[in-house]
Scaffold this motif. Structure first.
Motif, PDB file in Angstrom:
ATOM      1  N   GLU A 257       0.838  -1.205   0.000  1.00  9.57           N
ATOM      2  CA  GLU A 257       0.000   0.000   0.000  1.00  9.57           C
ATOM      3  C   GLU A 257       0.872   1.254   0.000  1.00  9.57           C
ATOM      4  N   ILE A 258       1.908   1.258   0.799  1.00 14.17           N
ATOM      5  CA  ILE A 258       2.835   2.393   0.826  1.00 14.17           C
ATOM      6  C   ILE A 258       3.463   2.583  -0.551  1.00 14.17           C
ATOM      7  N   ASN A 259       3.948   1.507  -1.140  1.00 14.58           N
ATOM      8  CA  ASN A 259       4.583   1.593  -2.456  1.00 14.58           C
ATOM      9  C   ASN A 259       3.622   2.110  -3.514  1.00 14.58           C
ATOM     10  N   GLY A 260       2.352   1.754  -3.384  1.00 11.39           N
ATOM     11  CA  GLY A 260       1.359   2.252  -4.328  1.00 11.39           C
ATOM     12  C   GLY A 260       1.245   3.764  -4.304  1.00 11.39           C
ATOM     13  N   TYR A 261       1.428   4.361  -3.157  1.00 12.58           N
ATOM     14  CA  TYR A 261       1.364   5.818  -3.037  1.00 12.58           C
ATOM     15  C   TYR A 261       2.671   6.496  -3.438  1.00 12.58           C
ATOM     16  N   ILE A 262       3.790   5.957  -2.983  1.00 18.77           N
ATOM     17  CA  ILE A 262       5.061   6.672  -3.189  1.00 18.77           C
ATOM     18  C   ILE A 262       5.788   6.260  -4.457  1.00 18.77           C
ATOM     19  N   GLY A 263       5.369   5.166  -5.083  1.00 18.59           N
ATOM     20  CA  GLY A 263       6.067   4.641  -6.254  1.00 18.59           C
ATOM     21  C   GLY A 263       6.079   5.584  -7.440  1.00 18.59           C
ATOM     22  N   GLY A 264       5.092   6.452  -7.550  1.00 20.92           N
ATOM     23  CA  GLY A 264       5.071   7.413  -8.651  1.00 20.92           C
ATOM     24  C   GLY A 264       6.009   8.585  -8.436  1.00 20.92           C
ATOM     25  N   ARG A 265       6.487   8.757  -7.218  1.00 16.42           N
ATOM     26  CA  ARG A 265       7.337   9.899  -6.892  1.00 16.42           C
ATOM     27  C   ARG A 265       8.770   9.499  -6.562  1.00 16.42           C
ATOM     28  N   TYR A 266       8.968   8.288  -6.043  1.00 18.95           N
ATOM     29  CA  TYR A 266      10.293   7.829  -5.621  1.00 18.95           C
ATOM     30  C   TYR A 266      10.635   6.522  -6.318  1.00 18.95           C
ATOM     31  N   THR A 267      11.908   6.326  -6.590  1.00 21.17           N
ATOM     32  CA  THR A 267      12.379   5.073  -7.160  1.00 21.17           C
ATOM     33  C   THR A 267      12.377   4.019  -6.063  1.00 21.17           C
ATOM     34  N   LEU A 268      11.744   2.900  -6.357  1.00 22.52           N
ATOM     35  CA  LEU A 268      11.645   1.813  -5.386  1.00 22.52           C
ATOM     36  C   LEU A 268      12.557   0.669  -5.798  1.00 22.52           C
ATOM     37  N   PRO A 269      13.120  -0.068  -4.883  1.00 26.37           N
ATOM     38  CA  PRO A 269      13.000   0.127  -3.443  1.00 26.37           C
ATOM     39  C   PRO A 269      13.815   1.326  -2.984  1.00 26.37           C
ATOM     40  N   LEU A 270      13.370   1.925  -1.901  1.00 24.66           N
ATOM     41  CA  LEU A 270      14.080   3.074  -1.349  1.00 24.66           C
ATOM     42  C   LEU A 270      15.455   2.624  -0.857  1.00 24.66           C
ATOM     43  N   PRO A 271      16.479   3.440  -1.041  1.00 29.74           N
ATOM     44  CA  PRO A 271      17.815   3.044  -0.578  1.00 29.74           C
ATOM     45  C   PRO A 271      17.899   2.942   0.937  1.00 29.74           C
ATOM     46  N   VAL A 272      17.109   3.736   1.629  1.00 34.42           N
ATOM     47  CA  VAL A 272      17.043   3.751   3.087  1.00 34.42           C
ATOM     48  C   VAL A 272      15.572   3.882   3.456  1.00 34.42           C
ATOM     49  N   VAL A 273      15.114   3.100   4.417  1.00 34.07           N
ATOM     50  CA  VAL A 273      13.723   3.210   4.852  1.00 34.07           C
ATOM     51  C   VAL A 273      13.638   4.308   5.914  1.00 34.07           C
ATOM     52  N   PRO A 274      12.967   5.415   5.583  1.00 29.26           N
ATOM     53  CA  PRO A 274      12.822   6.485   6.571  1.00 29.26           C
ATOM     54  C   PRO A 274      12.001   6.010   7.772  1.00 29.26           C
ATOM     55  N   SER A 275      12.352   6.481   8.953  1.00 30.48           N
ATOM     56  CA  SER A 275      11.665   6.034  10.167  1.00 30.48           C
ATOM     57  C   SER A 275      10.176   6.377  10.123  1.00 30.48           C
ATOM     58  N   ASN A 276       9.820   7.484   9.466  1.00 27.25           N
ATOM     59  CA  ASN A 276       8.397   7.817   9.405  1.00 27.25           C
ATOM     60  C   ASN A 276       7.613   6.797   8.587  1.00 27.25           C
ATOM     61  N   LEU A 277       8.244   6.178   7.592  1.00 31.94           N
ATOM     62  CA  LEU A 277       7.551   5.135   6.830  1.00 31.94           C
ATOM     63  C   LEU A 277       7.385   3.869   7.650  1.00 31.94           C
ATOM     64  N   ARG A 278       8.304   3.609   8.560  1.00 37.09           N
ATOM     65  CA  ARG A 278       8.127   2.457   9.451  1.00 37.09           C
ATOM     66  C   ARG A 278       6.866   2.655  10.289  1.00 37.09           C
ATOM     67  N   GLY A 279       6.707   3.839  10.841  1.00 40.93           N
ATOM     68  CA  GLY A 279       5.515   4.134  11.634  1.00 40.93           C
ATOM     69  C   GLY A 279       4.241   4.001  10.821  1.00 40.93           C
TER      70      GLY A 279
END
Length: 142
Positions: A44-66
């Motif tokens: 679900e997260i990737n569905g939202y951010i995939g259009g703006r960021y290259t996936l997989p992210l090089p580093v998982v931001p702590s806010n995305l963990r939450g």
């Protein structure tokens, strides 16, 4: 995935994670059920951010963990697991945040070097040569 079993237990406690995942009433956390919830949250997260960021992210931001914790928790509720107002509210807040990221109003947290993750959204316009004009028609007027 953006979160792990250990992350969920640290965030919500073993009792709650067991309640969310123990569908066979064994008294234990069902790692497979939890993995499914965490994968659903990551998708679900990737569905939202995939259009703006290259996936997989090089580093998982702590806010995305939450965000992943809250989405997984919501996704694991259902027929026998009660979805409380708190769980639903945190899920809705997570989705609003992801919508803001997708719209470019919020950027994801920092990288390991302290920089901001760079989005890949935007448009580039290029101009080619003119293919139709007065000199190409062979006539000067009417």
């Amino acid at each position: 995935m953006y979160a792990s079993l250990e992350d969920m237990v640290l965030r919500f406690g073993e009792r709650e994670v067991r309640t969310l995942t123990d569908r066979d009433n064994t008294g234990e956390i069902d790692a497979a059920v939890l993995a499914g919830g965490l994968q659903a949250a990551s998708d679900e997260i990737n569905g939202y951010i995939g259009g703006r960021y290259t996936l997989p992210l090089p580093v998982v931001p702590s806010n995305l963990r939450g965000i992943a914790y809250d989405i997984a928790r919501y996704r694991l509720t259902g027929t026998e697991r009660v979805c409380t107002d708190e769980i639903r509210g945190r899920y809705r807040a997570a989705i609003r945040y992801l919508e803001n990221v997708a719209n470019g109003w919020v950027t994801l947290a920092t990288t390991q070097n302290g920089g901001t993750l760079q989005g890949n959204a935007g448009a580039a316009f290029f101009s080619g040569r003119r293919i139709w004009g007065r000199n190409q028609t062979g006539g000067g007027g009417f």
